[in-house]
Write a protein that holds these residues in place. Structure first.
Motif, PDB file in Angstrom:
ATOM      1  N   ALA A 193      29.638   2.001 -35.442  1.00 34.46           N
ATOM      2  CA  ALA A 193      29.856   1.198 -34.709  1.00 34.46           C
ATOM      3  C   ALA A 193      30.440   1.939 -33.389  1.00 34.46           C
ATOM      4  CB  ALA A 193      30.479   0.465 -35.208  1.00 34.46           C
ATOM      5  N   LEU A 194      30.801   1.847 -31.997  1.00 32.91           N
ATOM      6  CA  LEU A 194      31.301   1.923 -31.212  1.00 32.91           C
ATOM      7  C   LEU A 194      32.749   0.708 -30.005  1.00 32.91           C
ATOM      8  CD1 LEU A 194      30.705   4.123 -27.879  1.00 32.91           C
ATOM      9  CD2 LEU A 194      31.662   2.222 -27.594  1.00 32.91           C
ATOM     10  N   MET A 195      34.017   0.594 -30.700  1.00 28.94           N
ATOM     11  CA  MET A 195      34.840   0.088 -30.706  1.00 28.94           C
ATOM     12  C   MET A 195      35.421   0.487 -28.879  1.00 28.94           C
ATOM     13  SD  MET A 195      38.129  -1.456 -32.704  1.00 28.94           S
ATOM     14  CE  MET A 195      36.748  -1.428 -34.264  1.00 28.94           C
ATOM     15  N   HIS A 196      35.736  -0.299 -27.972  1.00 25.38           N
ATOM     16  CA  HIS A 196      36.432   0.362 -26.717  1.00 25.38           C
ATOM     17  C   HIS A 196      37.974  -1.065 -26.563  1.00 25.38           C
ATOM     18  CE1 HIS A 196      36.444  -0.097 -21.945  1.00 25.38           C
ATOM     19  NE2 HIS A 196      37.328   0.846 -22.898  1.00 25.38           N
ATOM     20  N   LEU A 197      38.746  -0.447 -26.829  1.00 24.59           N
ATOM     21  CA  LEU A 197      40.433  -0.928 -26.519  1.00 24.59           C
ATOM     22  C   LEU A 197      40.724  -0.921 -25.729  1.00 24.59           C
ATOM     23  CD1 LEU A 197      42.488  -1.292 -29.938  1.00 24.59           C
ATOM     24  CD2 LEU A 197      43.171  -0.180 -27.777  1.00 24.59           C
ATOM     25  N   ASP A 198      41.692  -1.641 -25.863  1.00 31.57           N
ATOM     26  CA  ASP A 198      43.020  -2.046 -24.007  1.00 31.57           C
ATOM     27  C   ASP A 198      43.825  -2.362 -24.343  1.00 31.57           C
ATOM     28  OD1 ASP A 198      42.308  -1.462 -20.803  1.00 31.57           O
ATOM     29  OD2 ASP A 198      43.414  -3.452 -21.339  1.00 31.57           O
ATOM     30  N   LEU A 199      45.206  -1.345 -23.877  1.00 29.73           N
ATOM     31  CA  LEU A 199      46.508  -1.808 -24.089  1.00 29.73           C
ATOM     32  C   LEU A 199      46.346  -3.012 -23.317  1.00 29.73           C
ATOM     33  CD1 LEU A 199      48.063   1.442 -24.692  1.00 29.73           C
ATOM     34  CD2 LEU A 199      47.252   0.036 -26.483  1.00 29.73           C
ATOM     35  N   ASP A 200      47.087  -4.340 -23.801  1.00 29.62           N
ATOM     36  CA  ASP A 200      47.492  -5.346 -22.878  1.00 29.62           C
ATOM     37  C   ASP A 200      49.283  -5.311 -22.127  1.00 29.62           C
ATOM     38  OD1 ASP A 200      45.193  -6.558 -22.828  1.00 29.62           O
ATOM     39  OD2 ASP A 200      45.505  -7.533 -24.907  1.00 29.62           O
ATOM     40  N   PHE A 201      49.906  -5.833 -21.115  1.00 29.21           N
ATOM     41  CA  PHE A 201      50.639  -5.882 -21.153  1.00 29.21           C
ATOM     42  C   PHE A 201      51.683  -3.957 -21.014  1.00 29.21           C
ATOM     43  CE2 PHE A 201      50.145  -9.304 -24.122  1.00 29.21           C
ATOM     44  CZ  PHE A 201      50.147 -10.198 -23.134  1.00 29.21           C
ATOM     45  N   PHE A 202      50.617  -3.240 -20.524  1.00 27.36           N
ATOM     46  CA  PHE A 202      51.448  -1.855 -21.149  1.00 27.36           C
ATOM     47  C   PHE A 202      51.445  -1.632 -19.113  1.00 27.36           C
ATOM     48  CE2 PHE A 202      50.478   2.247 -19.486  1.00 27.36           C
ATOM     49  CZ  PHE A 202      51.326   3.028 -20.403  1.00 27.36           C
ATOM     50  N   LYS A 203      51.011  -2.308 -18.197  1.00 26.41           N
ATOM     51  CA  LYS A 203      51.618  -2.021 -17.457  1.00 26.41           C
ATOM     52  C   LYS A 203      52.732  -2.428 -16.818  1.00 26.41           C
ATOM     53  CE  LYS A 203      50.952  -3.294 -12.242  1.00 26.41           C
ATOM     54  NZ  LYS A 203      51.943  -3.688 -11.543  1.00 26.41           N
ATOM     55  N   ARG A 237      41.007   9.256 -25.830  1.00 28.61           N
ATOM     56  CA  ARG A 237      41.322   8.371 -24.552  1.00 28.61           C
ATOM     57  C   ARG A 237      40.294   8.537 -23.233  1.00 28.61           C
ATOM     58  NH1 ARG A 237      46.859   9.973 -21.181  1.00 28.61           N
ATOM     59  NH2 ARG A 237      47.195   7.675 -20.392  1.00 28.61           N
ATOM     60  N   VAL A 238      40.339   6.991 -23.345  1.00 25.91           N
ATOM     61  CA  VAL A 238      39.244   7.376 -21.878  1.00 25.91           C
ATOM     62  C   VAL A 238      39.213   7.075 -20.963  1.00 25.91           C
ATOM     63  CG1 VAL A 238      36.838   7.748 -23.814  1.00 25.91           C
ATOM     64  CG2 VAL A 238      38.152   5.012 -22.628  1.00 25.91           C
ATOM     65  N   GLY A 239      41.392   6.127 -20.297  1.00 25.51           N
ATOM     66  CA  GLY A 239      41.626   6.107 -18.986  1.00 25.51           C
ATOM     67  C   GLY A 239      43.118   5.649 -19.374  1.00 25.51           C
ATOM     68  N   GLY A 240      43.537   5.661 -18.213  1.00 23.20           N
ATOM     69  CA  GLY A 240      45.327   4.861 -18.846  1.00 23.20           C
ATOM     70  C   GLY A 240      45.421   4.174 -19.757  1.00 23.20           C
ATOM     71  N   ASP A 241      45.374   3.180 -20.493  1.00 24.86           N
ATOM     72  CA  ASP A 241      45.756   2.873 -21.169  1.00 24.86           C
ATOM     73  C   ASP A 241      44.067   2.390 -22.171  1.00 24.86           C
ATOM     74  OD1 ASP A 241      44.943   0.541 -19.497  1.00 24.86           O
ATOM     75  OD2 ASP A 241      46.414  -0.288 -19.995  1.00 24.86           O
ATOM     76  N   GLU A 242      43.106   3.073 -21.837  1.00 27.63           N
ATOM     77  CA  GLU A 242      41.747   2.303 -22.662  1.00 27.63           C
ATOM     78  C   GLU A 242      41.525   3.632 -23.622  1.00 27.63           C
ATOM     79  OE1 GLU A 242      38.702   1.341 -19.848  1.00 27.63           O
ATOM     80  OE2 GLU A 242      39.469   1.387 -18.120  1.00 27.63           O
ATOM     81  N   PHE A 243      40.353   2.839 -24.808  1.00 25.59           N
ATOM     82  CA  PHE A 243      40.645   4.109 -25.909  1.00 25.59           C
ATOM     83  C   PHE A 243      39.282   3.335 -26.150  1.00 25.59           C
ATOM     84  CE2 PHE A 243      44.994   4.616 -25.435  1.00 25.59           C
ATOM     85  CZ  PHE A 243      45.918   4.889 -25.736  1.00 25.59           C
ATOM     86  N   SER A 281      50.291  -4.942 -26.826  1.00 24.33           N
ATOM     87  CA  SER A 281      49.626  -5.720 -27.656  1.00 24.33           C
ATOM     88  C   SER A 281      47.696  -4.821 -26.975  1.00 24.33           C
ATOM     89  CB  SER A 281      49.304  -6.951 -27.365  1.00 24.33           C
ATOM     90  OG  SER A 281      48.400  -7.569 -28.630  1.00 24.33           O
ATOM     91  N   ALA A 282      46.889  -5.309 -28.056  1.00 21.90           N
ATOM     92  CA  ALA A 282      45.491  -4.434 -27.095  1.00 21.90           C
ATOM     93  C   ALA A 282      44.466  -5.077 -27.595  1.00 21.90           C
ATOM     94  CB  ALA A 282      45.906  -3.914 -28.464  1.00 21.90           C
ATOM     95  N   SER A 283      43.135  -5.847 -27.151  1.00 22.36           N
ATOM     96  CA  SER A 283      41.976  -6.592 -27.121  1.00 22.36           C
ATOM     97  C   SER A 283      41.152  -4.668 -27.085  1.00 22.36           C
ATOM     98  CB  SER A 283      41.496  -7.205 -26.219  1.00 22.36           C
ATOM     99  OG  SER A 283      42.508  -7.829 -25.523  1.00 22.36           O
ATOM    100  N   ALA A 284      40.144  -5.686 -27.345  1.00 24.43           N
ATOM    101  CA  ALA A 284      39.004  -4.876 -28.192  1.00 24.43           C
ATOM    102  C   ALA A 284      37.479  -5.370 -27.859  1.00 24.43           C
ATOM    103  CB  ALA A 284      39.478  -4.318 -29.582  1.00 24.43           C
ATOM    104  N   GLY A 285      36.758  -4.445 -28.215  1.00 21.73           N
ATOM    105  CA  GLY A 285      35.477  -5.488 -28.070  1.00 21.73           C
ATOM    106  C   GLY A 285      34.626  -3.803 -28.540  1.00 21.73           C
ATOM    107  N   THR A 286      33.542  -4.757 -29.623  1.00 18.36           N
ATOM    108  CA  THR A 286      32.861  -3.565 -30.063  1.00 18.36           C
ATOM    109  C   THR A 286      31.228  -3.599 -29.723  1.00 18.36           C
ATOM    110  OG1 THR A 286      34.867  -3.003 -31.566  1.00 18.36           O
ATOM    111  CG2 THR A 286      32.392  -2.765 -32.923  1.00 18.36           C
ATOM    112  N   THR A 287      30.395  -2.592 -30.261  1.00 21.75           N
ATOM    113  CA  THR A 287      29.322  -2.296 -30.414  1.00 21.75           C
ATOM    114  C   THR A 287      29.057  -2.162 -31.400  1.00 21.75           C
ATOM    115  OG1 THR A 287      27.080  -2.806 -29.359  1.00 21.75           O
ATOM    116  CG2 THR A 287      28.437  -1.205 -28.441  1.00 21.75           C
ATOM    117  N   LEU A 288      26.833  -2.562 -31.487  1.00 22.58           N
ATOM    118  CA  LEU A 288      27.095  -1.507 -32.705  1.00 22.58           C
ATOM    119  C   LEU A 288      25.609  -0.413 -32.550  1.00 22.58           C
ATOM    120  CD1 LEU A 288      26.777  -4.002 -35.748  1.00 22.58           C
ATOM    121  CD2 LEU A 288      28.243  -2.397 -35.648  1.00 22.58           C
TER     122      LEU A 288
END
Length: 356
Positions: A193-203, A237-243, A281-288
């Motif tokens: 599974a590949l989960m992409h997570l981005d931090l909310d309100f980090f800015k 960590r693939v970006g500023g606040d992206e994982f 907080s954080a938002s996440a999206g997953t694909t298989l």
């Protein structure tokens, strides 16, 4: 006419590993270095063939046999331990009085020097053994220096490779490392599974408390992701606040949903920095990977990204799975009864948490 005593004195200097035997094979005299090999042994009167075992020529069993080998190389060793191997050559004494046998260590000299604590004084001044030992020592030193250098170079290479695949701020893997992991799993036919997570309100944290506070938040977020995943999983960590998290062998949707909810709950815990509570907080999206007959890394990352933004449109602090047709969904404005434009339920909130 040289006396026997004069002969032994001269032989002790020129060939300190000599042995002189009489016509019956009894030892009459032995050189100082040879005696050092068996310091507790009474050499005089000892039978030569009871002390030494001749391996070649095999036919040598008597003094007469020794005489017939005159000038030829002898191979022998001590009968008792340590059974040091020796080389020798026999020269018959006049009138059948016995034989003069000169011995040396041959290729066993290194072991002999170690076993008997020999020094240069134990060899004839013209013996090339000492020069050979110096060469062996120099070679050993050079090989050890080369080994240590290779070890340091390998360590430096490993460190450089590790640095090239590591995000310096968080200690997580970076995008390059993530690409390698994805390629390895796909080429190996592994399911994941590949989960992409981005931090909310980090800015807001960066803008309000500064980049140092933002760095502290990113480091805490990285620790949480490592704690919520297995050692065999990949967190990058693939970006500023992206994982991105790659969870090998985890395909159960309820389990993935549980992991995502636990991550989001942990990430919403405030980070104390400079006396301030930094909240994100954080938002996440997953694909298989099983969603494609032939998984493609770029397409899987795109699917996880689409699922991530679907989670943001759902109100953030959410987790969504990729589903077919998700790329066609768009944010559609809704018009209120008074004519004002409102956000669709799928619209992403603004960065400060208010409606866009």
């Amino acid at each position: 006419m040289m006396s026997f005593e004069q002969l032994t004195q001269m032989a002790g200097v020129i060939c300190p590993m000599y042995v002189i035997i009489d016509a019956k094979g009894r030892i009459m005299s032995a050189g100082p270095t040879l005696r050092k090999l068996r310091p507790d042994l009474t050499w005089k009167g000892r039978r030569f063939f009871r002390l030494f075992d001749l391996s070649r020529p095999r036919s040598v069993r008597s003094v007469a046999d020794l005489h017939r080998t005159a000038g030829s190389k002898l191979h022998l060793q001590f009968r008792d331990a340590p059974q040091t191997g020796l080389k020798g050559v026999c020269a018959p004494l006049p009138d059948g009085q016995g034989a003069f046998i000169n011995l040396s260590f041959g290729i066993s000299v290194l072991e002999a020097v170690r076993d008997y604590d020999l020094t240069s004084a134990d060899f004839s001044p013209t013996d090339l053994t000492i020069e050979m030992l110096y060469l062996v020592e120099a070679k050993s030193a050079a090989m050890e220096a080369s080994r240590q250098l290779n070890t340091r170079l390998q360590g430096a290479m490993i460190a450089a490779e590790e640095q090239a695949f590591t995000d310096t701020l968080t200690g997580l893997k970076n995008r390059r490392a993530m690409d390698h992991v994805l390629a390895r799993l796909i080429n190996g036919g592994r399911e994941f599974a590949l989960m992409h997570l981005d931090l909310d309100f980090f800015k807001q944290v960066n803008d309000t408390y500064g980049h140092a506070a933002g760095d502290a938040v990113l480091q805490q977020a990285a620790r949480i992701m490592v704690e919520c995943t297995r050692e065999s999983d990949t967190v990058a960590r693939v970006g500023g606040d992206e994982f991105v998290m790659i969870l090998e062998g985890v395909l159960d949707r309820s389990r993935l949903e549980s992991i995502a909810k636990r991550l989001i709950a942990r990430l919403e815990e405030p980070v104390i920095y400079g006396g301030h509570q930094c909240r994100i907080s954080a938002s996440a999206g997953t694909t298989l990977s099983t969603g494609q007959s032939k998984p493609d890394a770029a397409e899987l990352l795109n699917q996880a990204d689409l699922a991530l933004y679907a989670a943001k449109r759902a109100g953030r602090a959410q987790h969504c799975f990729y589903r077919e047709g998700l790329e066609k969904e768009e944010v559609r404005p809704v018009t209120a009864a008074n004519g004002a434009s409102l956000s669709s339920p799928n619209a992403a909130p603004a960065e400060d948490g208010s409606a866009a």
